[in-house]
Design a protein around this motif. Structure first.
Motif, PDB file in Angstrom:
ATOM      1  N   VAL A 139       0.836  -1.197   0.000  1.00 19.29           N
ATOM      2  CA  VAL A 139       0.000   0.000   0.000  1.00 19.29           C
ATOM      3  C   VAL A 139       0.872   1.249   0.000  1.00 19.29           C
ATOM      4  O   VAL A 139       1.865   1.328   0.729  1.00 19.29           O
ATOM      5  CB  VAL A 139      -0.934   0.030   1.232  1.00 19.29           C
ATOM      6  CG1 VAL A 139      -1.686   1.357   1.314  1.00 19.29           C
ATOM      7  CG2 VAL A 139      -1.920  -1.135   1.193  1.00 19.29           C
ATOM      8  N   VAL A 140       0.488   2.213  -0.836  1.00 15.65           N
ATOM      9  CA  VAL A 140       1.071   3.555  -0.800  1.00 15.65           C
ATOM     10  C   VAL A 140      -0.012   4.497  -0.319  1.00 15.65           C
ATOM     11  O   VAL A 140      -1.107   4.547  -0.889  1.00 15.65           O
ATOM     12  CB  VAL A 140       1.567   4.000  -2.191  1.00 15.65           C
ATOM     13  CG1 VAL A 140       2.057   5.442  -2.131  1.00 15.65           C
ATOM     14  CG2 VAL A 140       2.680   3.104  -2.675  1.00 15.65           C
ATOM     15  N   THR A 141       0.279   5.243   0.731  1.00 16.39           N
ATOM     16  CA  THR A 141      -0.726   6.125   1.317  1.00 16.39           C
ATOM     17  C   THR A 141      -0.299   7.582   1.224  1.00 16.39           C
ATOM     18  O   THR A 141       0.885   7.905   1.329  1.00 16.39           O
ATOM     19  CB  THR A 141      -0.974   5.749   2.793  1.00 16.39           C
ATOM     20  OG1 THR A 141      -1.994   6.593   3.352  1.00 16.39           O
ATOM     21  CG2 THR A 141       0.295   5.883   3.627  1.00 16.39           C
ATOM     22  N   ASP A 161       5.200   9.157   2.226  1.00 17.87           N
ATOM     23  CA  ASP A 161       6.172  10.139   1.753  1.00 17.87           C
ATOM     24  C   ASP A 161       7.507  10.052   2.499  1.00 17.87           C
ATOM     25  O   ASP A 161       8.577  10.198   1.902  1.00 17.87           O
ATOM     26  CB  ASP A 161       5.603  11.550   1.892  1.00 17.87           C
ATOM     27  CG  ASP A 161       4.404  11.792   0.990  1.00 17.87           C
ATOM     28  OD1 ASP A 161       4.127  10.931   0.122  1.00 17.87           O
ATOM     29  OD2 ASP A 161       3.745  12.833   1.141  1.00 17.87           O
ATOM     30  N   ALA A 162       7.439   9.820   3.802  1.00 13.77           N
ATOM     31  CA  ALA A 162       8.667   9.778   4.598  1.00 13.77           C
ATOM     32  C   ALA A 162       9.616   8.697   4.106  1.00 13.77           C
ATOM     33  O   ALA A 162      10.846   8.867   4.118  1.00 13.77           O
ATOM     34  CB  ALA A 162       8.326   9.559   6.068  1.00 13.77           C
ATOM     35  N   LEU A 209       2.673   8.811  -3.781  1.00 15.89           N
ATOM     36  CA  LEU A 209       1.637   8.179  -4.595  1.00 15.89           C
ATOM     37  C   LEU A 209       1.559   8.786  -5.991  1.00 15.89           C
ATOM     38  O   LEU A 209       1.548   8.058  -6.991  1.00 15.89           O
ATOM     39  CB  LEU A 209       0.283   8.293  -3.896  1.00 15.89           C
ATOM     40  CG  LEU A 209      -0.918   7.749  -4.676  1.00 15.89           C
ATOM     41  CD1 LEU A 209      -0.729   6.279  -5.028  1.00 15.89           C
ATOM     42  CD2 LEU A 209      -2.212   7.963  -3.899  1.00 15.89           C
ATOM     43  N   THR A 210       1.510  10.098  -6.082  1.00 15.53           N
ATOM     44  CA  THR A 210       1.381  10.717  -7.404  1.00 15.53           C
ATOM     45  C   THR A 210       2.651  10.541  -8.231  1.00 15.53           C
ATOM     46  O   THR A 210       2.583  10.514  -9.469  1.00 15.53           O
ATOM     47  CB  THR A 210       1.015  12.208  -7.284  1.00 15.53           C
ATOM     48  OG1 THR A 210       1.932  12.863  -6.389  1.00 15.53           O
ATOM     49  CG2 THR A 210      -0.402  12.381  -6.758  1.00 15.53           C
ATOM     50  N   CYS A 211       3.802  10.398  -7.564  1.00 13.54           N
ATOM     51  CA  CYS A 211       5.036  10.107  -8.308  1.00 13.54           C
ATOM     52  C   CYS A 211       4.984   8.702  -8.907  1.00 13.54           C
ATOM     53  O   CYS A 211       5.418   8.486 -10.047  1.00 13.54           O
ATOM     54  CB  CYS A 211       6.255  10.242  -7.399  1.00 13.54           C
ATOM     55  SG  CYS A 211       6.752  11.946  -7.089  1.00 13.54           S
TER      56      CYS A 211
END
Length: 293
Positions: A139-141, A161-162, A209-211
């Motif tokens: 999962v990417v949150t 992100d971290a 996520l958007t990357c």
């Protein structure tokens, strides 16, 4: 007789350097050494590189109990290259039950979750996906999505992100959003809130996520499940943005009409988990990754 220096049990993760592949999906062996007490950080442990000239130090972490080494010695087939290095405390991603038939390689699904109230359903969605034989899930949150679920309720690895910034220290280190897009066979963004919908349609990539989505291999399926308030859904720009995602080749799992958490009744709720899972199975069958019983 001089006293022997005391030592502490440590685990080093190293990435084997192969010709033309400086840290690829590759070969991520685990090296076990004893190092003197007092070594408190990675830079002080660099001397361990001399033990293995073919390797590059990726992680140093003290381990109080040698028995805990066993979890690191288990086969890591299908794991993302180098990602475990930054998160040694995390449990490995869960997979389907032991009773599931063996497959040559598990089909990998990357779930993206954004800051919609529908993120409450993430634990259920992941659990249902893991019921599919041969499926591996990560999962990417987004940061805002974290408001709606507890990480303890999600039985797979979560990336945020971290992690992107913590794991990259120098040019030879892996880039998380690229490794994730390489690892996954299918991406499922559920829920996709209005904010992230607008970002993806415009090509904005300002978080992990958007990357991943911006770098996504469009020969692989990407499914998205819009979720937002009815007034936001009915705004003219929403239709344009959804159309843009479809033009990219992404597959919409349409939202549904229901009473929303805010109390409004109308279109905009994320599709039911069962509907989403059925669509994933359908896409997997089309790509040879799932066989209906």
């Amino acid at each position: 007789m001089g006293m022997m220096a005391q030592s502490t049990n440590c685990i080093l993760q190293v990435g084997k350097i192969e010709k033309g592949k400086p840290w690829d999906i590759a070969v991520v062996p685990w090296l076990h050494l004893k190092v003197p007490n007092g070594i408190k950080n990675e830079s002080e442990a660099k001397f361990c590189q001399r033990k293995t000239s073919c390797c590059t130090l990726k992680h140093w972490s003290p381990v109080p109990d040698p028995k805990s080494w066993q979890s690191f010695m288990e086969p890591s087939s299908g794991r993302l290259p180098g990602l475990e290095a930054t998160r040694p405390h995390m449990e490995p991603r869960a997979t389907c039950s032991a009773a599931a038939p063996l497959v040559e390689r598990q089909f990998r699904v990357l779930v993206g979750v954004t800051g919609s109230v529908a993120a409450l359903k993430l634990p259920l969605l992941v659990s249902r996906l893991l019921d599919i034989p041969g499926l591996e899930v990560a999962v990417v949150t987004t940061e805002r999505a974290k408001h709606f679920y507890s990480p303890q309720d999600v039985p797979v690895t979560l990336y945020s992100d971290a992690d992107e910034w913590e794991m990259w220290k120098c040019r030879s280190d892996p880039v998380l959003h690229i490794d994730l897009r390489r690892w996954a066979d299918l991406m499922l963004v559920a829920p996709l809130d209005a904010n992230t919908l607008g970002k993806v349609a415009s090509g904005i990539c300002d978080n992990l996520l958007t990357c991943v989505i911006r770098a996504w291999d469009r020969s692989k399926p990407l499914l998205f499940c819009p979720a937002m308030n009815t007034a936001m859904w009915e705004h003219p720009v929403t239709e344009q943005q959804v159309g843009q995602l479809k033009a990219f080749g992404y597959v919409e799992i349409p939202c549904v009409v229901k009473k929303l958490v805010c109390g409004d009744q109308g279109l905009g709720a994320m599709a039911e988990v069962g509907t989403i899972v059925d669509k994933v199975k359908e896409v997997l069958s089309q790509h040879g990754g799932f066989q209906q019983n």
